[in-house]
Design an enzyme around this catalytic site. Structure first.
Site, PDB file in Angstrom:
ATOM      1  N   ASP A 109      71.213  13.788  21.459  1.00  0.00           N
ATOM      2  CA  ASP A 109      71.318  13.168  19.991  1.00  0.00           C
ATOM      3  C   ASP A 109      72.755  13.444  19.623  1.00  0.00           C
ATOM      4  O   ASP A 109      73.394  14.310  19.620  1.00  0.00           O
ATOM      5  CB  ASP A 109      70.576  13.941  18.951  1.00  0.00           C
ATOM      6  CG  ASP A 109      68.951  13.666  19.132  1.00  0.00           C
ATOM      7  OD1 ASP A 109      68.571  12.437  19.855  1.00  0.00           O
ATOM      8  OD2 ASP A 109      68.011  14.334  18.543  1.00  0.00           O
ATOM      9  N   ARG A 160      72.094   5.069  23.060  1.00  0.00           N
ATOM     10  CA  ARG A 160      71.522   4.702  21.970  1.00  0.00           C
ATOM     11  C   ARG A 160      72.190   4.396  20.636  1.00  0.00           C
ATOM     12  O   ARG A 160      72.936   5.266  20.338  1.00  0.00           O
ATOM     13  CB  ARG A 160      70.444   5.860  21.657  1.00  0.00           C
ATOM     14  CG  ARG A 160      69.392   5.691  20.331  1.00  0.00           C
ATOM     15  CD  ARG A 160      68.965   6.806  19.727  1.00  0.00           C
ATOM     16  NE  ARG A 160      67.954   7.557  20.673  1.00  0.00           N
ATOM     17  CZ  ARG A 160      67.708   8.836  20.394  1.00  0.00           C
ATOM     18  NH1 ARG A 160      68.573   9.544  19.511  1.00  0.00           N
ATOM     19  NH2 ARG A 160      66.844   9.402  21.257  1.00  0.00           N
ATOM     20  N   ALA A 165      72.784   9.266  10.500  1.00  0.00           N
ATOM     21  CA  ALA A 165      71.790   9.731   9.424  1.00  0.00           C
ATOM     22  C   ALA A 165      72.361  10.817   8.593  1.00  0.00           C
ATOM     23  O   ALA A 165      71.977  11.354   7.542  1.00  0.00           O
ATOM     24  CB  ALA A 165      70.677  10.201  10.080  1.00  0.00           C
TER      25      ALA A 165
HETATM   26  C1  FAD Z   1      64.836   6.582  17.784  1.00  0.00           C
HETATM   27  C2  FAD Z   1      65.970   6.846  16.604  1.00  0.00           C
HETATM   28  C3  FAD Z   1      66.787   7.986  17.125  1.00  0.00           C
HETATM   29  C4  FAD Z   1      67.677   8.299  16.109  1.00  0.00           C
HETATM   30  N1  FAD Z   1      68.742   9.303  16.533  1.00  0.00           N
HETATM   31  C5  FAD Z   1      69.545   9.397  15.425  1.00  0.00           C
HETATM   32  C6  FAD Z   1      70.798  10.594  15.974  1.00  0.00           C
HETATM   33  O1  FAD Z   1      70.845  11.086  17.217  1.00  0.00           O
HETATM   34  N2  FAD Z   1      71.679  10.820  15.129  1.00  0.00           N
HETATM   35  C7  FAD Z   1      71.968  10.026  13.944  1.00  0.00           C
HETATM   36  O2  FAD Z   1      72.644  10.334  13.184  1.00  0.00           O
HETATM   37  N3  FAD Z   1      70.797   9.188  13.547  1.00  0.00           N
HETATM   38  C8  FAD Z   1      69.878   8.977  14.362  1.00  0.00           C
HETATM   39  N4  FAD Z   1      68.769   7.975  13.890  1.00  0.00           N
HETATM   40  C9  FAD Z   1      68.769   7.652  12.609  1.00  0.00           C
HETATM   41  C10 FAD Z   1      69.687   6.603  12.303  1.00  0.00           C
HETATM   42  O3  FAD Z   1      70.829   6.972  12.165  1.00  0.00           O
HETATM   43  C11 FAD Z   1      69.146   6.125  10.616  1.00  0.00           C
HETATM   44  O4  FAD Z   1      69.551   6.779   9.773  1.00  0.00           O
HETATM   45  C12 FAD Z   1      67.692   5.519  10.430  1.00  0.00           C
HETATM   46  O5  FAD Z   1      67.139   5.052  11.665  1.00  0.00           O
HETATM   47  C13 FAD Z   1      67.585   4.709   9.409  1.00  0.00           C
HETATM   48  O6  FAD Z   1      68.249   3.483   9.474  1.00  0.00           O
HETATM   49  P1  FAD Z   1      67.413   2.189   9.992  1.00  0.00           P
HETATM   50  O7  FAD Z   1      68.194   1.295  10.724  1.00  0.00           O
HETATM   51  O8  FAD Z   1      66.196   2.724  10.915  1.00  0.00           O
HETATM   52  O9  FAD Z   1      66.828   1.504   8.542  1.00  0.00           O
HETATM   53  P2  FAD Z   1      67.296   2.026   7.058  1.00  0.00           P
HETATM   54  O10 FAD Z   1      68.688   1.585   6.909  1.00  0.00           O
HETATM   55  O11 FAD Z   1      66.589   2.957   6.502  1.00  0.00           O
HETATM   56  O12 FAD Z   1      66.326   0.683   6.501  1.00  0.00           O
HETATM   57  C14 FAD Z   1      67.050  -0.753   6.496  1.00  0.00           C
HETATM   58  C15 FAD Z   1      65.849  -1.719   6.216  1.00  0.00           C
HETATM   59  O13 FAD Z   1      64.807  -1.556   7.164  1.00  0.00           O
HETATM   60  C16 FAD Z   1      63.555  -1.864   6.711  1.00  0.00           C
HETATM   61  N5  FAD Z   1      62.700  -0.666   7.005  1.00  0.00           N
HETATM   62  C17 FAD Z   1      63.273   0.602   7.267  1.00  0.00           C
HETATM   63  N6  FAD Z   1      62.302   1.438   7.153  1.00  0.00           N
HETATM   64  C18 FAD Z   1      61.246   0.871   6.948  1.00  0.00           C
HETATM   65  C19 FAD Z   1      59.923   1.535   6.758  1.00  0.00           C
HETATM   66  N7  FAD Z   1      59.411   2.518   7.139  1.00  0.00           N
HETATM   67  N8  FAD Z   1      59.051   0.363   6.348  1.00  0.00           N
HETATM   68  C20 FAD Z   1      59.419  -0.716   6.146  1.00  0.00           C
HETATM   69  N9  FAD Z   1      60.624  -1.253   6.352  1.00  0.00           N
HETATM   70  C21 FAD Z   1      61.437  -0.357   6.493  1.00  0.00           C
HETATM   71  C22 FAD Z   1      63.756  -2.075   5.157  1.00  0.00           C
HETATM   72  O14 FAD Z   1      63.856  -3.609   5.171  1.00  0.00           O
HETATM   73  C23 FAD Z   1      65.073  -1.554   4.825  1.00  0.00           C
HETATM   74  O15 FAD Z   1      65.796  -1.962   3.916  1.00  0.00           O
HETATM   75  C24 FAD Z   1      67.901   7.569  15.016  1.00  0.00           C
HETATM   76  C25 FAD Z   1      66.783   6.597  14.526  1.00  0.00           C
HETATM   77  C26 FAD Z   1      66.067   6.294  15.671  1.00  0.00           C
HETATM   78  C27 FAD Z   1      65.186   5.128  15.129  1.00  0.00           C
END
Ligand code: FAD
Length: 283
Positions: A109, A160, A165
């Site tokens: 990660d 990935r 985050a």
């Molecule tokens: C498998 C995985 C591994 C990850 N590993 C890391 C890592 O190693 N390091 C790191 O820094 N970050 C990691 N992350 C987190 C990532 O960086 C983001 O902080 C997190 O995924 C939020 O961004 P997003 O693109 O998912 O959507 P967001 O930016 O949270 O949301 C964007 C849009 O997506 C839709 N949406 C999002 N969530 C929902 C929901 N629950 N229900 C309905 N609509 C929704 C909405 O339309 C929203 O406006 C990981 C994420 C995933 C999925």
């Protein structure tokens, strides 16, 4: 003071492997693969880091014995990155020796920007020895990812791609969501061109739809990439993608040290706070 686990259960599969495994089986039955993350970060003494390595080694045994379709994800700060690079490298290589023996895979990660350089260096070192048994994460919001993605894609690394985050200042990371999305797309295009199977980690419909359209338009088959989401978020969407034949994987965190992970999920989307509050009113 330790908060009660039921607050986190929306995002964390359980406090033990035994508690998490039934959730993994349910996902596998729906053709969704898993990556298990034994939660914890920033271990700053060797006794604790050694325990973490042993716990991760045991996790490979647990996965094998339970016969579930799961790889693992680790944070290098849990393997002693704050203690020293060489020490962390030894721990990572110990884990990768076991991964190779089990024909398994370890995803490293990506943590906050203080660790990016060291994480990439250790990954490159590990990749030279363990090849396809190890992968990394890049964060689209970091300015430096433009260079990192090119270098890692040239190496054929298993990456990935996620937005990122952690709270980062503007000198280090993009702050505007549209710019982050555009960076995500630009980096993903490079990964799709140069690497075998980029992992598209997002819950964002705009990026999911873009990936589907871009890969269709460029005749990139479904087997050439994988969608990844976090446990407890948008599982209906993930199940639909799996039913439509896409590769899918859910990141399933478990363990007693769930608080920092839980806090990141609450702070990144206000809706997540409502999910948690609603669990207070459900049996
Ligand atoms: C498998 C995985 C591994 C990850 N590993 C890391 C890592 O190693 N390091 C790191 O820094 N970050 C990691 N992350 C987190 C990532 O960086 C983001 O902080 C997190 O995924 C939020 O961004 P997003 O693109 O998912 O959507 P967001 O930016 O949270 O949301 C964007 C849009 O997506 C839709 N949406 C999002 N969530 C929902 C929901 N629950 N229900 C309905 N609509 C929704 C909405 O339309 C929203 O406006 C990981 C994420 C995933 C999925």
């Amino acid at each position: 003071m330790k908060l009660p686990f039921f607050l986190a259960k929306r995002f964390v599969a359980g406090e033990s492997f035994e508690a998490a495994v039934s959730k993994v089986r349910e996902l596998n039955q729906k053709d969704i693969r898993v990556t298990l993350d034994f939660l914890g970060e920033n271990v700053n003494n060797r006794t604790m880091a050694d325990k973490m390595v042993a716990r991760y080694v045991r996790l490979f045994d647990n996965i094998g014995a339970a016969d579930i379709d799961s790889t693992i994800s680790v944070k290098l700060t849990m393997l002693g990155l704050d203690i020293g690079m060489n020490y962390c490298r030894d721990n990572l290589f110990t884990l990768l020796d076991v991964a190779r023996r089990h024909d398994q895979f370890v995803r490293i990660d990506m943590e906050s920007s203080d660790y990016t350089q060291r994480t990439i260096e250790l990954f490159k070192d590990a990749f030279r020895t363990y090849g396809g048994h190890v992968g990394i994460v890049l964060q689209a919001y970091l300015h430096r990812t433009r260079e990192d993605v090119t270098e890692l894609a040239e190496m054929g690394a298993d990456v990935r791609m996620c937005k990122g985050a952690y709270d980062e200042p503007e000198e280090i990371a993009l702050q505007n969501m549209n710019e982050i999305r555009e960076a995500f797309k630009a980096h993903t295009r490079i990964l799709l061109k140069k690497t075998a199977c980029p992992r598209i980690a997002t819950h964002d419909d705009k990026l999911i739809d873009w990936t589907r359209n871009y890969t269709t338009d460029h005749h990139i088959g479904m087997s050439r990439f994988e969608f990844q989401m976090l446990y407890g978020l948008r599982q209906d969407t993930m199940e639909r993608l799996a039913r439509n034949g896409f590769n899918t994987r859910i990141y399933v965190p478990f363990g007693t040290m769930w608080f920092p992970y839980f806090k990141r999920r609450l702070t990144e989307r206000k809706e997540n706070i409502w999910f948690v509050l609603s669990t207070l009113f459900k049996k």
